[in-house]
Each structure stands twice: as structure tokens, then as C-alpha cells.
Design a protein around this motif. Structure first.
Motif, PDB file in Angstrom:
ATOM      1  N   LEU A  18       1.310  -1.363   4.553  1.00 46.82           N
ATOM      2  CA  LEU A  18       1.213   0.063   4.272  1.00 46.82           C
ATOM      3  C   LEU A  18       0.132   0.689   5.143  1.00 46.82           C
ATOM      4  O   LEU A  18      -0.888   0.056   5.433  1.00 46.82           O
ATOM      5  N   ALA A  23      -0.977   3.461   1.188  1.00 47.95           N
ATOM      6  CA  ALA A  23      -1.689   2.643   0.203  1.00 47.95           C
ATOM      7  C   ALA A  23      -2.380   3.528  -0.826  1.00 47.95           C
ATOM      8  O   ALA A  23      -2.370   3.213  -2.022  1.00 47.95           O
ATOM      9  N   TYR A  26       0.355   4.696  -3.125  1.00 47.16           N
ATOM     10  CA  TYR A  26       0.942   3.597  -3.893  1.00 47.16           C
ATOM     11  C   TYR A  26       0.000   3.080  -4.984  1.00 47.16           C
ATOM     12  O   TYR A  26       0.419   2.841  -6.120  1.00 47.16           O
ATOM     13  N   TYR A  27      -1.286   2.894  -4.641  1.00 49.53           N
ATOM     14  CA  TYR A  27      -2.230   2.295  -5.577  1.00 49.53           C
ATOM     15  C   TYR A  27      -3.009   3.320  -6.396  1.00 49.53           C
ATOM     16  O   TYR A  27      -3.708   2.956  -7.325  1.00 49.53           O
ATOM     17  N   ARG A  58       0.587  -5.351   1.778  1.00 49.39           N
ATOM     18  CA  ARG A  58       0.746  -4.899   0.403  1.00 49.39           C
ATOM     19  C   ARG A  58       0.512  -5.999  -0.626  1.00 49.39           C
ATOM     20  O   ARG A  58      -0.299  -5.852  -1.542  1.00 49.39           O
TER      21      ARG A  58
END
Length: 71
Positions: A18, A23, A26-27, A58
């Protein structure tokens, strides 16, 4: 004829690596904090340098987060 500039839309959870922006999305961690984590862990397995770009592997980053008590 398919345009070579069009990229397939691969879901984030399926990507091998990513970008920092991906990132962060996503996180749920801010880009600034992700950059800080990377700078503190330059030799970590989850950091991938692609030319001048830094990417995050990832699954390895997920393991790092699983083992962290504070992010």
C-alpha cells in the motif's frame, strides 16, 4: 482496444503493498503517524522502497500492528 493507462481497481485488502495514503485510509492511522512509524523502522520487513517511493507490505504491517500496544 484497452487503454494501457487504466489500472484495475484492486480492493485495498487484496493488495500486496500500500502507498502511505492507502495505508492511512485502510488502517485508520494518519499519514503523518505512518511516516513516523516508517522512519523509526527503516529496516523493518514491512517497508518496501520502490524507487523514490515508500510502500508498506500490507500483511507484514498488520503483524507489526498486532504486536504493538501503542501506535
Amino acid at each position: 482496444m484497452e487503454d494501457s493507462r487504466i489500472r484495475a481497481n484492486v480492493p485495498l485488502w487484496r493488495k500486496y503493498s500500500l502507498s502511505i495514503q492507502e495505508a492511512a485510509e485502510y488502517y485508520g492511522i494518519g499519514e503523518k503517524r505512518i511516516r513516523q512509524i516508517i522512519s523509526e523502522n527503516r529496516s523493518a520487513d514491512f517497508v518496501l522502497e520502490v524507487g523514490a517511493h515508500t510502500r508498506i507490505k500490507r500483511e507484514l504491517f498488520e503483524r507489526y500492528l498486532d504486536n504493538s500496544s501503542v501506535v
